[in-house]
Design an enzyme around this catalytic site. Structure first.
Site, PDB file in Angstrom:
ATOM      1  N   PRO A  72      -3.837   1.717  -2.034  1.00  0.00           N
ATOM      2  CA  PRO A  72      -2.334   1.670  -1.864  1.00  0.00           C
ATOM      3  C   PRO A  72      -1.287   1.564  -0.933  1.00  0.00           C
ATOM      4  CG  PRO A  72      -3.314   3.543  -3.200  1.00  0.00           C
ATOM      5  CD  PRO A  72      -4.241   2.721  -2.103  1.00  0.00           C
ATOM      6  N   CYS A  73      -0.524   0.555  -0.779  1.00  0.00           N
ATOM      7  CA  CYS A  73       0.398  -0.486   0.275  1.00  0.00           C
ATOM      8  C   CYS A  73       1.531   0.289   0.164  1.00  0.00           C
ATOM      9  CB  CYS A  73       0.052  -1.744  -0.683  1.00  0.00           C
ATOM     10  SG  CYS A  73       1.110  -1.909  -1.897  1.00  0.00           S
ATOM     11  N   GLN A  74       2.507   1.093  -0.613  1.00  0.00           N
ATOM     12  CA  GLN A  74       3.481   1.659  -0.589  1.00  0.00           C
ATOM     13  C   GLN A  74       4.038   1.536   0.951  1.00  0.00           C
ATOM     14  OE1 GLN A  74       1.405   3.152  -2.511  1.00  0.00           O
ATOM     15  NE2 GLN A  74       2.197   2.944  -4.521  1.00  0.00           N
TER      16      GLN A  74
END
Length: 362
Positions: A72-74
């Protein structure tokens, strides 16, 4: 068939592309229940673990030829806070833990385009230099899904690690340059022109299915996902003023909300309309909200005789993400939208898988 582990598997976009190239998934890990159910519905529940990756014991991880995934890259997305200490930025370390346990010949990481400029990527490089990834060589760079036959412009970072010799990133198969000798990029028209312009429903069918001992909405496919909305009369007036390729700057003064009236620059793609003969803009998780991006249906004529004044539907978004129309989906409307927007386009994953498969065979 080469074996495959998919981490942060989501709804299965990346695995779908690898399966098209003959890979056999032996493990998939996904924390979100609805996404894990969608993955299981399409790839099989027998190898799917619905759990936080940090809670998966090393003894549950089989050996595999290839490990893939997009942590996840948020935390460092252009849309996020870009906080190095964001806990979501540490999940790639769990990815490396699984790579160490599975000891694949090749691993692939997919992430947002600015991943290459983060401290986390620098730490990843350190792991190659005498750390957990010693013995692997890395190839990395930016690729655009539109250059691989996907009807969507989606620029991402791809990292390929190999312990069987260096592997180059795949070369583009499509181009917007007519002089390149490559086929033209696929367009929005190629993927969604045949769908009904006016959806007949705003709700998913009333159905549930059981996965992992839990009941979730589903399974849905095809026209089930061709869902309309009920915009206000004011919203419809705004949509009507936006031509293909246009956006909020095309709105007359009296239709501008105050937040846009007070911000004369920036956020150029919001309230935007797609173009039929180009790839779509990046499909994000709130594609059903025109105020979040260029998500208005591309049909609009200057004479005002044929305009489709609505955002794209879940089905249209899924097709632009290169999922087949008969793909199975589980979850609520919002959950499925999140799965679609977070997915790796299937054709993009297939291009990467083809490069990996050739390296394994060589």
């Amino acid at each position: 068939m080469p074996t495959l582990i998919d981490l942060f598997a989501g709804c299965g976009g990346m695995s779908s592309g690898f399966r098209r190239r003959g890979f056999d998934p032996v493990l998939a890990i996904e924390f979100d229940l609805a996404a894990a159910a969608t993955y299981a519905a399409n790839m099989g529940a027998d190898h799917t673990i619905w759990r936080d990756i940090a809670a998966v014991d090393a003894r549950e991880i089989p050996r595999a030829d290839v490990v893939i995934g997009g942590p996840p890259c948020q935390g460092f997305s252009n849309l996020g806070a870009k906080d190095v200490n964001d806990p979501r930025n540490q999940l790639w370390r769990e990815y490396l833990r699984v790579v160490t346990a599975a000891y694949p010949q090749i691993f692939v990481i997919e992430n947002v385009d600015r991943f290459l400029r983060t401290d986390e990527f620098a730490l990843l490089l350190d792991q190659v230099d005498g750390g957990a990834l010693a013995g692997y060589s890395l190839a990395y760079g930016h690729l655009n899904a539109a250059d691989f036959g996907v009807a969507q412009s989606r620029k991402r970072t791809i990292v390929i690690g190999s312990r069987i010799g260096p592997i180059d990133l795949p070369a583009p198969t499509h181009s917007r340059d007519p002089q390149s000798g490559l086929p033209a990029r696929r367009t929005t028209r190629d993927r969604i022109a045949d769908l009904p312009e006016f959806p007949s429903s705003t709700q998913l069918p009333d159905a549930t299915v059981e996965y992992f001992g839990e009941r979730v909405p589903g399974m849905f496919k095809g026209i089930d996902l061709h869902l309309g909305r009920n915009p206000t009369p004011l919203s419809r007036q705004r949509y009507d003023h936006i031509p293909p390729g246009g956006g909020r700057f095309d709105l007359p003064e009296h239709l501008l909300p105050r937040c846009w009236r007070d911000k004369p620059t920036g956020t150029t793609d919001v309230m935007g309309r797609m173009r039929w003969d180009r790839p779509s803009h990046t499909i994000r998780t709130e594609f059903f909200k025109p105020e979040k991006g260029a998500y208005l249906h591309p049909q609009w004529d200057a004479a005002g005789t044929h305009r489709v004044n609505r955002p794209i539907t879940h089905l249209e978004a899924a097709l632009l993400q290169d999922f087949p129309e008969d793909y199975l989906w589980c979850g609520t409307k919002t959950q499925i939208a999140r799965q679609i927007g977070n997915a790796v386009p299937v054709g993009f994953a297939e291009a990467i898988a083809g490069r990996v498969r050739r390296a394994l065979e060589a």
